[in-house]
Design an enzyme around this catalytic site. Structure first.
Site, PDB file in Angstrom:
ATOM      1  CE  LYS A 191      -3.203   2.680   2.762  1.00  0.00           C
ATOM      2  NZ  LYS A 191      -3.659   2.991   4.118  1.00  0.00           N
ATOM      3  CB  VAL A 192       2.571   3.355  -2.085  1.00  0.00           C
ATOM      4  CG1 VAL A 192       3.739   2.488  -1.608  1.00  0.00           C
ATOM      5  CG2 VAL A 192       2.081   2.879  -3.434  1.00  0.00           C
TER       6      VAL A 192
END
Lengths: 305, 305, 305, 305, 305
Positions: free
Chosen positions: B204-205
């Site tokens: 997750k970014v």
């Protein structure tokens, strides 16, 4: 498979190691086109961690895919492939048995302001992934050097009991070392020696320059000059000598990007100086595959002589 | 339940993982309205820890009740719901089997002056609560980054052995990064790549901006410009490529509050760029439920195309 | 996925279990064509261990391949598939997420002269293979019954802590029981009750006959006759009642080979008596697949009413 | 080293195993003259434990020296060498990397009056000695069979986690089996099937005779006769089928001393029936080395076809 | 101290052992009047446990004092002293460094009706008491043989990891062996071989008689007769051969009380047959000290030739 006399001789240096570790060293030394010669070319791909993906792989986008590096190492006939956890996990099953792997168990990155690394893999990981060795970086001279050495000690003990080999990247840096000092001959030899003292089976250092960095060492080097210090071969010979009189495997990194001819020339120096080989990342996987294979073939040719 | 070819292909990327981990990845990928498409929308509710209850839930007081978030995720047909220990404990029995959960096992808060997080959950917690994955935040660039990575390493090893998946929130921050740097394209791609190297299954970014932050990287990006860098799709594509050439699942956070249309537009970019979906907290649970469901429905619609 | 009221009610019976175990029970109860009804059809394939490969698979040689059984269970829309370690290992990755699996963790064989079983799987195996439950056989009445119960206790405790469900095969046999006794109503109800007392979540017994075997029990059954003891439904009702007044899941084995109509008729009795379903091995996988699918479809139809 | 498509196919059968185990299976399958063919010849030397030194080695006194067996296996180009702890310890360093080894971790002897074995090696031993697998004998049918299976279960779990392969010697004996029964076709197929169910990667059984021993199985074999039961090939085919429809590696012991021609003929049957090879001890090391090498060469020739 | 070529050769046999174990073997082999010859005389005093104090020490009451035995062994110039925990504890400090000690870690007694022993010492005990080795008795053929072997396996693994040597007393007894059988040549050779297979560094057996006990072995011994079986030297040679072709240290117990001349004669046979020495208890400490020293001196003289 008949183990060559050369490799048997090398294994005899590691007389305190159990047969498991010797087996894994033999696997690395008997693999690929240099198998049996006592020389090695190893592909390390920890650049992504150290410099980020684009700086590592944009020059050759096929290299974004971890499988690319397994294939490159196998097709080139290298001795081993070294990479951090995720890279190994992404191909270890597909390429099971096809090439010895070295799990790089600590890693730094370009966003760090400290000269330290994070432990990012374990001996249990290395076993479940079928690796032949763990790889660990120390920064002799860094303000974190003792912590790093202590982490290495602990993991090396565990790795050796489990029959794995231990490869140490020994990269000097820290308050006492300027840019010149980091690759100075005395410092490089010192860093290699410390890796040997820490129990490394294979030592990776950068090819040294002619510089002598440590004031305290200058007198010694003046009194006992390194023969042929002006040639890479002479300097390599000193580093090799510093690794237990040549009784530990020492390989040299390819360093920053260079031309193919420069790489081959460097291999000639390492070969002439008695170094055990090259561990070249950027200079191979950042080229198109055909070019990389050609370069690796040329380098291997140097070592086969 | 027949697993779709798309999901089977994705599972094949995780070739070193045991069937337990593959099962839990499949559970997430086959759940909800996007089940089987290879795209995901995940509801994360760690805002309470990060920003405090009022900043998180006052805009929609129903959200103070942990059950609200389970219901929202289920009704919206999402793929998974992620939250810290207490939030999961408060609903895990009532909603057992109704939606895959991700136990967020470390957390920070607004009262902290350091860029670190506390480990607030365990793999044993995840098992007893029926979670499909653990979630862990790292702050690449932080002065605590190496400790965080080492905590992740240890928990990920344990989670994988127990057949759980590992979701890594990779949020760059620290002395080398200003506000712009934290979401710069090079930094975002680098952060995602490091999560992949650390063995994350789902990364997750934040959606990246056009900025290139690291001086050392600028030359690379000039020489190998990111195609369509001016569009979110182009930038997402670069991040996806940075995650093992697209062979790891990457989802993007919704970021700060935005209009529904902005959220949907962002999903369009993620979708077009080959991202695997959105993980949106604040922008859903701070809206009235009906509005949130409408927004999520619109976003899901984008990914179903 | 919305859990049905029926399944939520069933989960409420297991009020001392953690959400992980409830989640896995929900997974089994919500899967397949009977998903949500509170009824189940489970495919068990431990015949190979119990009777040998030819007696198990020669009638339908496709069934020698472990993948066949995963496919059969999935295509038929069953709730779960149960098998010993090797069978699960041989398909758990290919069918990850496609159907809940139950790891049969103990096994006997036809070469044994004792009424005991070997423990052949572990909770750690169940986790790494992504199973939803462990399955354990006890032989109440056997000279080894206490050892078996103690092994079950230990494994069940561990399984429950790890969020798995526990399925107990309770098959009475031993010095006090002749052939008739092994399936006598009082014995069957007693065996089911003991499984419940041992903490089983799902209890598997054989459909009981009208016989009352234990002398000590005869007076009771005369005084309080089982209503409709002459019908399978009546007898099933008594077994179900014996499992905490119907607050534990009870499924019934298909027994020795029978005609399809006999199988469907048996399901009618189980259904009418409030049993939670059928767990049928031989009678399905020893038929050609099409026929097995038709039979399973007919049985499922009975339970859907 | 390029792994052949045949070996890659075989590795794909072991889909629940980690890359370490796959690597060790690949090492065995890629070694020697049969490397890459999917067939194997393995040298087992546990005769000294089973029958005593003179009965094992007096016919060829050179074989008293443990190094002899390493040399024999290497010179003959075999796939692996299997022996108990002391035998492996006596040569593991000298022959490190020269041939995959299998640590036989339990052993019986001719002074025993029970059908059991002692555990005489560990997974930690296998790792420190560089072995690729552990080997374990079970006696299905023995009054100790369940204890043996439970020991195997525990060691196999540990071995698999450490990336080792598991080889199971499945030798039926016990109260229900007379001399004929021990090698009867139904019993042999059953023993092989149980080893597969217990999670073996490689199964070793004796070549079966035409006999059908278990009364309960006779009806099945009459109804579904084994094709070509009169030929070894036909019987081997049934055993192979009983190992997950041919999706597990099965090798056959050479049995009691026989002529070279008998050995080669047996290999022809195993080859024709789809068996994966021979594991021959006595019939090789009790011959003079030249003769043994000639025999092994002839057998290998059969499998190379 | 220069290690002699003979001892270096012997150490080379133990190629899988770590330098710690080699060091302790060297300590024993370099100690005393036979130091460096590859021959040994060891004093074992476990008689008190086996036969009770009076039967052991009444003939020479000075021997009740544990210090007596240390003194005897040191004054006689022996290689090592072996005894159970209490005996070692009673002198280990006073005689620290004066003679290598072997902690006998299991013991039986004359009150036992089973052919088993109790584990009465540990590797940790051996380390804290400065011992060079642990000593362990197995009774091959006993109904407890497998348990004893499993205990040995576990302790030997631990001892080797801690750099200790392992001495195994291998004394056959059990239902298949009558009094003659216990010292029959075939049985003695078998017992010695099993100790070697179990990983013993030094093997202690009784001097064998001419008898051949095992029916199954008779044919072998007829076909391959043991040369000079009529002489002790011939029989010793067969036992030595049975210990990995002479690549393990084998010492012989003095047996029941005999005359000094008988003891010396026995040593002559052991010496001529290539045995590595004598381990004599009763026949020394039950004599007055002067006489014992004279006897030991004579025996040592035999081995020095």
């Amino acid at each position: 498979m008949q183990i060559t006399p050369k490799v048997r001789e090398i294994l005899s240096w590691y007389e305190s190691d159990n047969p498991g570790t010797k087996t894994n060293l033999a696997r690395i030394l008997m693999e690929g086109k240099l198998g049996g010669t006592g020389r090695m070319v190893i592909l390390p791909v920890d650049q992504g961690f150290e410099h980020g993906p684009a700086r590592s792989f944009a020059p050759n986008p096929a290299a974004y895919d971890p499988r690319y590096h397994f294939e490159l190492a196998i097709e080139a006939g290298l001795n081993a492939y070294a990479a951090p956890l995720g890279m190994i996990e992404a191909g270890a099953a597909s390429f099971a048995g096809a090439i010895p792997t070295i799990l790089k168990v600590n890693s730094s990155n370009s966003l760090s302001t400290t000269k330290d690394q994070a432990v990012t893999g374990s001996v249990a990981d290395a076993l479940r992934l079928g690796c032949s060795a763990i790889g660990f970086t120390i920064y002799p001279g860094s303000e974190y050097q003792f912590e790093m050495m202590e982490e290495l000690r602990e993991m090396a003990e565990e790795a050796k009991a489990a029959g794995l080999a231990v490869v140490v990247w020994s990269y000097p840096r820290g308050p006492m070392l300027d840019k010149v000092g980091e690759t100075a001959l005395d410092i490089c030899a010192y860093a290699a020696h410390m890796a040997a003292l820490l129990g490394a089976h294979i030592i990776k250092v950068k090819p040294p320059t002619e510089a002598i960095s440590l004031d305290a060492a200058k007198k010694t080097y003046e009194k006992s000059p390194v023969p042929e210090i002006g040639t890479l071969a002479g300097r390599i010979r000193h580093v090799v000598q510093s690794c237990f009189g040549g009784r530990r495997l020492v390989v040299f990194s390819g360093g920053e990007s260079g031309t193919s001819e420069a790489m081959v020339e460097m291999a000639r120096g390492i070969h002439a100086g008695g170094g055990n080989g090259s561990i070249i990342g950027r200079n191979t996987f950042q080229r198109p595959k055909e070019e990389a294979l050609r370069l690796l073939s040329d380098i291997i040719e140097v070592y086969r002589r």
